[in-house]
Design an enzyme around this catalytic site. Sequence first.
Site, PDB file in Angstrom:
ATOM      1  N   TYR A 187     -14.761 -11.744  -0.010  1.00 56.23           N
ATOM      2  CA  TYR A 187     -15.524 -10.520  -0.329  1.00 56.23           C
ATOM      3  C   TYR A 187     -16.766 -10.835  -1.166  1.00 56.23           C
ATOM      4  CZ  TYR A 187     -11.594  -7.870   1.503  1.00 56.23           C
ATOM      5  OH  TYR A 187     -10.630  -7.351   2.335  1.00 56.23           O
ATOM      6  N   ARG A 242      -3.340   6.449   1.289  1.00 58.68           N
ATOM      7  CA  ARG A 242      -3.877   7.604   2.013  1.00 58.68           C
ATOM      8  C   ARG A 242      -2.915   8.331   2.946  1.00 58.68           C
ATOM      9  NH1 ARG A 242      -9.166   4.520   3.981  1.00 58.68           N
ATOM     10  NH2 ARG A 242      -7.660   2.822   3.810  1.00 58.68           N
ATOM     11  N   ASP A 286      -6.933  -2.429  -7.309  1.00 60.65           N
ATOM     12  CA  ASP A 286      -7.417  -3.079  -6.091  1.00 60.65           C
ATOM     13  C   ASP A 286      -7.737  -4.526  -6.401  1.00 60.65           C
ATOM     14  OD1 ASP A 286      -8.323  -2.132  -3.237  1.00 60.65           O
ATOM     15  OD2 ASP A 286      -9.684  -3.704  -3.870  1.00 60.65           O
ATOM     16  N   ARG A 292       0.813  -1.219   0.000  1.00 59.39           N
ATOM     17  CA  ARG A 292       0.000   0.000   0.000  1.00 59.39           C
ATOM     18  C   ARG A 292       0.848   1.270   0.000  1.00 59.39           C
ATOM     19  NH1 ARG A 292      -5.722  -0.548   1.768  1.00 59.39           N
ATOM     20  NH2 ARG A 292      -6.216  -2.627   1.023  1.00 59.39           N
ATOM     21  N   ARG A 351      -6.811  11.990  -5.192  1.00 60.76           N
ATOM     22  CA  ARG A 351      -8.121  11.361  -5.010  1.00 60.76           C
ATOM     23  C   ARG A 351      -9.239  12.406  -5.030  1.00 60.76           C
ATOM     24  NH1 ARG A 351     -10.617   7.515  -0.330  1.00 60.76           N
ATOM     25  NH2 ARG A 351     -11.182   9.491   0.590  1.00 60.76           N
TER      26      ARG A 351
HETATM   27  O1  1CP Z   1       0.437   0.971  -3.396  1.00 57.11           O
HETATM   28  C1  1CP Z   1      -0.397   0.087  -3.289  1.00 57.11           C
HETATM   29  O2  1CP Z   1      -0.156  -1.020  -2.759  1.00 57.11           O
HETATM   30  C2  1CP Z   1      -1.771   0.417  -3.776  1.00 57.11           C
HETATM   31  C3  1CP Z   1      -2.475  -0.617  -4.557  1.00 57.11           C
HETATM   32  C4  1CP Z   1      -3.434  -1.467  -3.715  1.00 57.11           C
HETATM   33  C5  1CP Z   1      -3.304  -2.830  -3.427  1.00 57.11           C
HETATM   34  C6  1CP Z   1      -2.131  -3.716  -3.735  1.00 57.11           C
HETATM   35  C7  1CP Z   1      -4.680  -1.048  -3.169  1.00 57.11           C
HETATM   36  C8  1CP Z   1      -5.209   0.326  -3.207  1.00 57.11           C
HETATM   37  N1  1CP Z   1      -5.320  -2.132  -2.657  1.00 57.11           N
HETATM   38  C9  1CP Z   1      -4.510  -3.225  -2.770  1.00 57.11           C
HETATM   39  C10 1CP Z   1      -4.780  -4.607  -2.393  1.00 57.11           C
HETATM   40  C11 1CP Z   1      -5.943  -4.904  -1.518  1.00 57.11           C
HETATM   41  N2  1CP Z   1      -7.203  -4.345  -1.513  1.00 57.11           N
HETATM   42  C12 1CP Z   1      -5.951  -5.959  -0.582  1.00 57.11           C
HETATM   43  C13 1CP Z   1      -4.793  -6.923  -0.373  1.00 57.11           C
HETATM   44  C14 1CP Z   1      -3.705  -6.304   0.442  1.00 57.11           C
HETATM   45  C15 1CP Z   1      -4.078  -5.992   1.860  1.00 57.11           C
HETATM   46  O3  1CP Z   1      -4.445  -6.907   2.596  1.00 57.11           O
HETATM   47  O4  1CP Z   1      -3.969  -4.810   2.214  1.00 57.11           O
HETATM   48  C16 1CP Z   1      -7.218  -5.981   0.035  1.00 57.11           C
HETATM   49  C17 1CP Z   1      -7.704  -6.923   1.121  1.00 57.11           C
HETATM   50  C18 1CP Z   1      -8.006  -4.963  -0.567  1.00 57.11           C
HETATM   51  C19 1CP Z   1      -9.443  -4.657  -0.287  1.00 57.11           C
HETATM   52  C20 1CP Z   1      -9.636  -3.242   0.088  1.00 57.11           C
HETATM   53  N3  1CP Z   1      -9.555  -2.204  -0.787  1.00 57.11           N
HETATM   54  C21 1CP Z   1      -9.832  -2.712   1.382  1.00 57.11           C
HETATM   55  C22 1CP Z   1      -9.941  -3.514   2.677  1.00 57.11           C
HETATM   56  C23 1CP Z   1     -11.369  -3.834   2.935  1.00 57.11           C
HETATM   57  C24 1CP Z   1     -11.574  -4.619   4.236  1.00 57.11           C
HETATM   58  O5  1CP Z   1     -11.870  -3.986   5.259  1.00 57.11           O
HETATM   59  O6  1CP Z   1     -11.477  -5.874   4.226  1.00 57.11           O
HETATM   60  C25 1CP Z   1      -9.905  -1.313   1.242  1.00 57.11           C
HETATM   61  C26 1CP Z   1     -10.134  -0.304   2.334  1.00 57.11           C
HETATM   62  C27 1CP Z   1      -9.714  -1.015  -0.142  1.00 57.11           C
HETATM   63  C28 1CP Z   1      -9.622   0.338  -0.766  1.00 57.11           C
HETATM   64  C29 1CP Z   1      -8.254   0.737  -1.186  1.00 57.11           C
HETATM   65  N4  1CP Z   1      -7.456   0.007  -2.028  1.00 57.11           N
HETATM   66  C30 1CP Z   1      -6.286   0.701  -2.281  1.00 57.11           C
HETATM   67  C31 1CP Z   1      -6.350   1.936  -1.546  1.00 57.11           C
HETATM   68  C32 1CP Z   1      -5.298   3.014  -1.570  1.00 57.11           C
HETATM   69  C33 1CP Z   1      -7.579   1.946  -0.857  1.00 57.11           C
HETATM   70  C34 1CP Z   1      -8.106   3.045   0.004  1.00 57.11           C
HETATM   71  C35 1CP Z   1      -9.021   3.818  -0.857  1.00 57.11           C
HETATM   72  C36 1CP Z   1      -9.173   5.241  -0.432  1.00 57.11           C
HETATM   73  O7  1CP Z   1     -10.010   5.479   0.431  1.00 57.11           O
HETATM   74  O8  1CP Z   1      -8.482   6.110  -1.008  1.00 57.11           O
END
Ligand code: 1CP
Length: 378
Positions: free
Chosen positions: A180, A56, A103, A52, A65
């Site tokens: 999910y 944020r 994502d 990540r 964003r």
């Molecule tokens: O630099 C990077 O790594 C960004 C790319 C990236 C990756 C590799 C994002 C952006 N998401 C992910 C993978 C991801 N997404 C995973 C696997 C890795 C991990 O465990 O962290 C998972 C489980 C998700 C699902 C997801 N997407 C969640 C979690 C939900 C939960 O509570 O179970 C969330 C909050 C997101 C949104 C998301 N994805 C990425 C970002 C930067 C965000 C936040 C969005 C925002 O509000 O700006």
Amino acid sequence: MCSICRRILDGLNDSTSIKSTALKLMTKIINDSFLKTLRREATPYTPVWMMRQAGRYLPEYRASRKTAGSFLELCKNKNFATEVALQPLDRYPYLDAAILFSDILTVPDAMGLGLHFVEGEGPKFKYPLQDEEAIFKLDIPDVEESLKYVFDAVKSIKDALNGRVPLIGFSGSPWTLATYMIEGQGGTDFMRIKKMMYSRPDLMNHILKINAETVSRYLACQIEAGADVVMLFDTWGGILSHHEYEHYSLNYMKVIISNLNILGFEKIPKIIFTKGGGQWIAKQAKIGADGIGLDWQTNLNKARNEVNDQITLQGNLDPSILLSEPKVIEAAVKKVLDDYGVGEGHIFNLGHGITQFTPVENVSVMLETIRKYSKQFH
Ligand code: 1CP
């Protein structure tokens, strides 16, 4: 349809021409320490990237964003995806890899489950798989068409990197995607998926087979678009019992790795990461992955012994340490490097994604400490 997906549909019967496509894709990478470590070759220091890393905690990400209007717009517009993927690299010169900005939930979205984000609550699906009818309707999507925006982003990020560092493509593991798809959102107690797994293993395996096939095609297309490495995020594999992990998560990741190898992508390094999976490292070491990601609960030194120095390990600083202060961070980073010890085969990373509350200057402390302190181990 991309040539790779076409081959899979045609029954994998002409892997030679795919190999030549794969070879054509190899471009010169200036900082290749991350790739070298995945091949267990010598590097002058321990390479690092952060799960990540584009996210944020970065003020420039929050600004992008805001301009884009939503997180999904950042993912779907290749110019935004490129802008945010490069932000951490522009800020921190000591990062050794870039990761695709996207994502894991784009895949179930492409299957028609209707991904949307509810402010303050995270991702949700409009049509989760909650009855037999919905499950039997589920099908492998036309990946090349429905996820074209992801491959466009890969190409655009790869071009913008211009060989600076390698680019990591990724997907969720079949099991993690299924959590999910069945629960319909994050942050649940996983009772729906576990009930299905125990009471209707036929339905569970049906979903996982579709996911494994879809992810194989998805990653093949990411490689074709320019990803140098691919990673499977098995964020929720650790909720499985000891008896079920291998069957319901690990074996499906193995199918994906085998499919990619059959397609001629043996040389593209593959990393798997099961959060909460530290007790299954010996099993993870046997599915053909080049790298295994470790969370911070895992003993890195013990893990190194378990993989017999044959597989690269990635991890495993507790991301919460970055909320503290420089002295604490420095000491914790050194401990991780000491845990691995002398020799190749370690990629520094966090044990999970960086939290949104991390002060940006603390990341510099971590990266500078890694660069300086790790030289003695190489
Ligand atoms: O630099 C990077 O790594 C960004 C790319 C990236 C990756 C590799 C994002 C952006 N998401 C992910 C993978 C991801 N997404 C995973 C696997 C890795 C991990 O465990 O962290 C998972 C489980 C998700 C699902 C997801 N997407 C969640 C979690 C939900 C939960 O509570 O179970 C969330 C909050 C997101 C949104 C998301 N994805 C990425 C970002 C930067 C965000 C936040 C969005 C925002 O509000 O700006």
